[in-house]
Design an enzyme around this catalytic site. Structure first.
Site, mmCIF file in Angstrom:
data_model
loop_
_atom_site.group_PDB
_atom_site.id
_atom_site.type_symbol
_atom_site.label_atom_id
_atom_site.label_comp_id
_atom_site.label_asym_id
_atom_site.label_seq_id
_atom_site.Cartn_x
_atom_site.Cartn_y
_atom_site.Cartn_z
ATOM 1 N N ALA A 24 0.856 -1.186 0.000
ATOM 2 C CA ALA A 24 0.000 0.000 0.000
ATOM 3 C C ALA A 24 0.894 1.238 0.000
ATOM 4 C CB ALA A 24 -0.904 0.002 1.219
ATOM 5 N N GLU A 75 -7.944 -12.603 -0.788
ATOM 6 C CA GLU A 75 -8.442 -12.507 0.591
ATOM 7 C C GLU A 75 -9.130 -11.160 0.690
ATOM 8 O OE1 GLU A 75 -8.812 -11.170 4.093
ATOM 9 O OE2 GLU A 75 -6.644 -11.370 4.349
ATOM 10 N N CYS A 83 -9.381 -7.427 8.783
ATOM 11 C CA CYS A 83 -10.360 -8.110 7.934
ATOM 12 C C CYS A 83 -11.178 -9.148 8.699
ATOM 13 C CB CYS A 83 -9.668 -8.751 6.734
ATOM 14 S SG CYS A 83 -8.349 -9.901 7.180
ATOM 15 N N GLY A 135 -7.466 -7.304 -0.099
ATOM 16 C CA GLY A 135 -8.082 -5.986 -0.210
ATOM 17 C C GLY A 135 -9.592 -6.093 -0.239
#
Length: 489
Positions: free
Chosen positions: A185, A258, A292, A236
């Site tokens: 990122a 994922e 997540c 993401g």
């Protein structure tokens, strides 16, 4: 490489890493990395281009055959050195991670140590990437399979776990003989750049690993269209993941995805409510809910709902908010102002639809700068609230009640996501019924931190494709070749 954890990154470490060299981007562009606790500039980072991504893929392609020709024991020795160096320089990596991402230093150190364990585990597990012998239907034939590395891999990861999410991709890919290009990122490249310094020390051959911070869309287009890149491993959003699936059809590009999650936590009345509340609060507000598999919806059985709410409020009020570099702090800033604003919108929407804010619910007044938002507990939740359908990625803890197992399974499964779920119970029958009935890829029974290197991790439904960690996390970087051998007279 400087060894002081708090030293500023040298000019060398602000560059791209391509074909064993630190270099500027093709067009010379740079950008600032911001500390979310202070809003100060941490470093100026080279910003790569599509041409840089192309060069990195070429370098990985050139390194592929020599890396594959090494025995698995030779590759394992290098990856073990990576793990050892990560442990040795844990502070050096963790300081960069906390300063660029915001999480408390203790959490950053935990991420580094978990990542080191991932490299070590795959160094060993790759030695067991077995083929098999298959009984033939003709007497003169022999059939067997061999495993073959998929090739050059693009590893694309988000900002919330800059090291561990790359480790889950790089460690198994490298262990089985693939070479890699990492795209971190843009907002959190510093800790990964420091890791690439350690890759150099560990002796990874030139071109085996490459790192190109740069514009996501532009770099992903190169990964998608360049035939050198045989596989993309992406962590993401679900929206981006769906787009990658559509694009992958052009070349039948291998994908591991994922994606998003919306994890329920289900509390049964046979547990110690105070202990469960403490674990739930820690799990919820870890990394400010920017995880997540973070718990996002809490269901407490009606008999214990009020006690659970009260205990969660008490535990939440104990949390210390502040700069992650302060050892007394256990909740850092949110990653960026956009996250703070989204959190405000979600809380306001819930309150406007009848939710009660039991604690938190605002930006703290004691901070003049930084992206802070109070850990928030909400009650009186209803299904039409946006936080019940959107992936919140925020420090919000909504608590509801339920009557029975069938009802709560239906409520928990009522989502397009299927990444993780949590059940808190001491009743084995309840535990088995829940683990069988919940439609999620990872289910923690009395465990709110279930992800470990040796166990597969991934989602059902719109939460992804494939698995990371465990043997399955290595399997996705291998192709199976069948060899049918006919003996001639």
């Amino acid at each position: 490489m400087t060894t002081s954890a708090t030293d500023s990154l040298s000019m060398k470490t602000t560059q791209l890493y391509i074909n064993g060299e630190w270099r500027d981007g093709a067009n010379g562009d740079t950008y600032d990395v911001i500390n979310p606790a202070t809003e100060d500039t941490l470093a100026i980072i080279a910003y790569g281009t599509r041409d840089d991504a192309k060069d990195a893929l070429k370098a990985a392609a050139s390194a592929l055959k020599p890396w594959q020709k090494k025995t698995v024991y030779e590759r394992a020795e290098i990856l073990k050195r990576v793990a050892d160096l990560m442990r040795e320089h844990c502070d050096y990596l963790a300081v960069a991670l906390t300063m660029e991402q915001g999480k408390p230093l203790a959490e950053s150190k935990g991420e580094i140590m978990a990542s080191a364990a991932t490299f070590e585990w795959y160094a060993e597990e790759a030695k067991r990437a077995y083929g098999r012998t298959i009984p033939a239907s003709a007497a003169h034939k022999r059939i067997f399979t061999v495993r073959h590395p998929v090739g050059v891999v693009a590893a694309v990861s988000p900002w919330n776990f800059p090291i561990v999410l790359q480790a889950r991709k790089l460690a198994p890919a490298l262990a089985v003989g693939c070479t890699t290009v990492s795209r971190p990122a843009s907002q959190t490249p510093l800790s990964l750049i420091r890791l690439f310094e350690l890759f150099e020390q560990a002796g990874l051959p030139t071109g085996t690993v490459n790192c190109v911070p740069g514009p996501a869309t532009e770099l992903m287009e190169e990964f998608m269209t360049n035939r050198i890149c045989r596989k993309i491993s992406f962590t993401g959003s679900t929206e981006v993941g769906k787009d990658l699936i559509r694009q992958s059809g052009e070349q039948v590009k291998r994908l591991s995805l994922e994606l998003g999650g919306h994890a329920p936590v289900i509390v049964f009345p046979d547990v110690d409510i105070e202990a469960v509340a403490k674990a739930a609060v820690i799990g919820k507000f870890r990394n400010n809910g920017q995880v997540c598999i973070c718990p996002t919806r809490f269901y407490a059985q009606k008999k214990v709902e009020s006690d659970f709410v009260e205990a969660c409020i008490e535990e939440t009020k104990k949390l210390v908010l502040g700069n992650g570099m302060d050892p007394n702090v256990n909740i850092g800033p949110m990653f960026e102002m956009r996250g703070v604003e989204k959190t405000e919108v979600l809380v306001q929407d819930a309150v406007s639809k009848g939710a009660v804010c039991a604690t938190g619910g605002a930006r703290p007044s004691e901070f003049d700068r930084g992206f802070f938002y109070e850990p928030t507990v909400l009650t009186n939740i209803s299904p039409e609230m946006n936080l019940m359908t959107e992936e919140p990625f925020a420090p919000i803890m909504p608590i509801m009640d339920f009557d029975n197992i069938d009802e709560v399974i239906e409520k928990a499964n009522d989502t397009v996501y299927g990444l993780a779920a949590y059940v808190l119970t001491n009743d084995m029958s309840v535990a088995f019924k829940m683990s069988e009935g919940l439609e999620f890829g990872t289910i923690g029974i009395n465990d709110t931190v279930p992800a470990v290197p040796q166990a597969p991790f991934g989602g059902l439904k719109e939460s992804g494709l494939g698995r990371e960690n465990g043997y399955e996390g290595m399997d996705v970087y291998l192709e199976t070749k069948t060899v049918s051998f006919a003996m001639m007279d």
